[in-house]
Design a protein around this motif. Structure first.
Motif, PDB file in Angstrom:
ATOM      1  N   SER A 127       0.840  -1.200   0.000  1.00  0.00           N
ATOM      2  CA  SER A 127       0.000   0.000   0.000  1.00  0.00           C
ATOM      3  C   SER A 127       0.872   1.246   0.000  1.00  0.00           C
ATOM      4  O   SER A 127       2.011   1.229   0.475  1.00  0.00           O
ATOM      5  CB  SER A 127      -0.933   0.018   1.216  1.00  0.00           C
ATOM      6  N   VAL A 423      -1.153  -3.202  -5.631  1.00  0.00           N
ATOM      7  CA  VAL A 423      -0.819  -2.018  -4.835  1.00  0.00           C
ATOM      8  C   VAL A 423      -2.061  -1.167  -4.683  1.00  0.00           C
ATOM      9  O   VAL A 423      -2.708  -0.808  -5.684  1.00  0.00           O
ATOM     10  CB  VAL A 423       0.308  -1.194  -5.500  1.00  0.00           C
ATOM     11  N   THR A 424      -2.411  -0.858  -3.465  1.00  0.00           N
ATOM     12  CA  THR A 424      -3.571  -0.011  -3.197  1.00  0.00           C
ATOM     13  C   THR A 424      -3.127   1.240  -2.470  1.00  0.00           C
ATOM     14  O   THR A 424      -2.094   1.251  -1.780  1.00  0.00           O
ATOM     15  CB  THR A 424      -4.613  -0.753  -2.350  1.00  0.00           C
ATOM     16  N   ASP A 425      -3.937   2.318  -2.614  1.00  0.00           N
ATOM     17  CA  ASP A 425      -3.630   3.536  -1.873  1.00  0.00           C
ATOM     18  C   ASP A 425      -4.343   3.504  -0.527  1.00  0.00           C
ATOM     19  O   ASP A 425      -5.047   2.541  -0.188  1.00  0.00           O
ATOM     20  CB  ASP A 425      -3.998   4.777  -2.683  1.00  0.00           C
ATOM     21  N   ALA A 426      -4.157   4.559   0.256  1.00  0.00           N
ATOM     22  CA  ALA A 426      -4.708   4.595   1.606  1.00  0.00           C
ATOM     23  C   ALA A 426      -6.230   4.532   1.607  1.00  0.00           C
ATOM     24  O   ALA A 426      -6.843   4.121   2.600  1.00  0.00           O
ATOM     25  CB  ALA A 426      -4.225   5.847   2.331  1.00  0.00           C
ATOM     26  N   GLY A 428      -7.891   2.626  -0.404  1.00  0.00           N
ATOM     27  CA  GLY A 428      -8.285   1.292  -0.842  1.00  0.00           C
ATOM     28  C   GLY A 428      -8.374   1.124  -2.341  1.00  0.00           C
ATOM     29  O   GLY A 428      -8.663   0.016  -2.823  1.00  0.00           O
TER      30      GLY A 428
END
Length: 467
Positions: A127, A423-426, A428
């Motif tokens: 993430s 890969v995800t951001d904060a 989601g």
């Protein structure tokens, strides 16, 4: 030739190699021929001196030494290959036994790549922070653009923060000017910082032709860090007048007709830059996640050498920037011990990452073709500010090409890991790395697929030749 390996530590091995003398014969013959060319013996032409005469004149020991020195490197390489060892440095070699016409024995201690279990690197989850471009980010860029098109107006008042002043400056030690620490007629923006400690505070409130002396420390030259007295004189004060952010400004500063179009462009470019930063963070996060899953013994000599190299590089950069290590640590809010601990942590992670990526490149049988090597040479030359051809010549002459090839392979291995990662951001959301372009834009998935297909079928669909 027989060889055996003893594991001294997980990263250091000792080879013991036994060589029958018949395998030394080519090197012995070459040694006799070389010595025959170097000596004069009555009754024999140069180069035609028989071995038995050379033994009497020069000594059998000298011949053996020359033959062994010539043969050892190749025998050492063969022993490495037989025992599947990958050396990390030059070996410590010792000839332990010479039985003339019977046997040669030598040992070689060397740091080697450690053995470890490669974790599953398919579908690594990681993430990163959200991609955000705030209004403040846009305003900051617009402010920088305004300053580019600002005008300087002479004012008859004392200097204030943000003003541009023309100054003469000299550093004094024991009342005498310090060589190389004197400037005159220099333009400086009050509050910008980066020249010498205490200057900004001294300049605020000074008028034209006023002088002031203050205490500081030199940040460059042979007296770096020395206490000095600095005398500064203001010879001019100018105020910066900035244009209003309106449609007229947009037309003057860009190709856009309206300020809203300009702002949209600024926001778009900032977004592209942030997207590239996010992608770099994603690569780091994926690699960090992978490293957390593996335990790798590290050769301490390799870690020490890398530590010393990085420390020296940091010190050189600080010196070129005119900043002392003490000032840097103060700005970073770190103690010397904290700085050293953080530097060692980064070095150990970097060394471990190299081993992991090397193992993945080997397992995936990745290769490097000539065009990839050429492109990498050009990029490295540009990064170091050198002429590409001169840089390439230096790399070939000093046998650094294998290192460059390894750099490319590691990059390919990392790209393969990242491509299969999630890969995800904060918030989601999945971060799109597959369609990311070098300028930070995102290609349309359909167009990217067509481009990849066209590239794959170029030249009759033949794959690029691999080394």
């Amino acid at each position: 030739m027989k060889s055996a390996v003893e594991t001294l530590t997980p990263t250091r091995a000792k080879l013991t190699v036994e060589v029958p003398f018949e395998e030394l014969k080519p090197s012995l013959d070459a040694a006799y021929q070389a010595i025959a060319q170097q000596i004069n013996v009555p009754g024999f032409r140069r180069g035609k001196v028989p071995p038995m005469v050379i033994d009497r004149q020069v000594g059998r020991g000298a011949v053996l030494d020359q033959a062994i020195n010539e043969a050892l490197p190749q025998m050492y390489i063969e022993a490495l290959r037989e025992n599947d060892l990958e050396p990390l440095a030059q070996p410590e070699v010792e000839v332990t036994k010479i039985e003339d016409n019977e046997l040669l024995e030598f040992t070689a201690e060397v740091d080697v790549k450690p053995q470890f279990d490669l974790p599953d690197y398919e579908g690594v989850a990681a993430s990163v922070e959200d991609l955000e471009v705030s209004d403040d980010d846009v305003e900051e860029q617009l402010q920088a653009l305004r300053e580019r098109f600002g005008t300087l107006l002479d004012v008859e008042r004392a200097a204030a923060d943000g003003d541009f002043v023309t100054i003469d400056l000299v550093a004094l030690q024991d009342g005498e000017p310090v060589e190389g620490a004197e400037i005159s007629g220099t333009s400086y923006q009050v509050g910008r910082g980066g020249m010498i400690d205490g200057l900004d505070e001294a300049l605020v409130g000074m008028g034209v032709d006023e002088e002031k002396t203050f205490a500081s420390q030199l940040v460059g030259g042979g007296l770096v860090g020395e206490d000095v007295e600095v005398k500064v004189k203001v010879t001019g004060v100018q105020e910066q007048e900035l244009p209003e952010v309106d449609d007229e400004f947009a037309q003057m500063a860009s190709e856009f007709d309206t300020v809203e179009e300009l702002k949209d462009d600024v926001r778009g470019r900032l977004t592209n830059g942030k997207r590239l930063e996010q992608a770099a963070a994603a690569r780091d996060a994926v690699l960090e996640t992978l490293l957390d899953q593996v335990s790798i013994p590290l050769p301490e000599t390799l870690v020490t050498d890398e530590l010393n190299g990085r420390r020296q590089n940091i010190e050189q950069q600080l010196m070129m920037s005119g900043i002392t290590m003490e000032k840097y640590l103060e700005d970073e809010g770190q103690t010397q011990d904290e700085f050293e601990a953080e530097l060692e942590r980064r070095v150990r992670d970097a060394v471990a990452a190299q081993f992991v990526l090397d193992a993945i490149a080997k397992k995936e049988e990745l290769g490097v073709d000539q065009s990839e090597l050429s492109q990498h040479l050009v990029r490295r030359a540009q990064q170091s500010g050198q002429d590409p051809q001169e840089f390439a010549n230096h790399m070939f002459e000093h046998n650094h090409i294998p290192d460059l090839v390894q750099e490319i392979l590691r990059g390919k291995a990392l790209a393969q890991i990242v491509e299969s990662a999630t890969v995800t951001d904060a918030s989601g959301a999945v971060v799109d790395l597959k369609n990311l372009q070098p300028d930070g834009t995102l290609a349309d998935p359909a167009e990217a697929s067509e481009a990849a297909e066209a590239e794959a079928t170029a030249d009759g669909g033949e794959p690029a030749e691999q080394d």
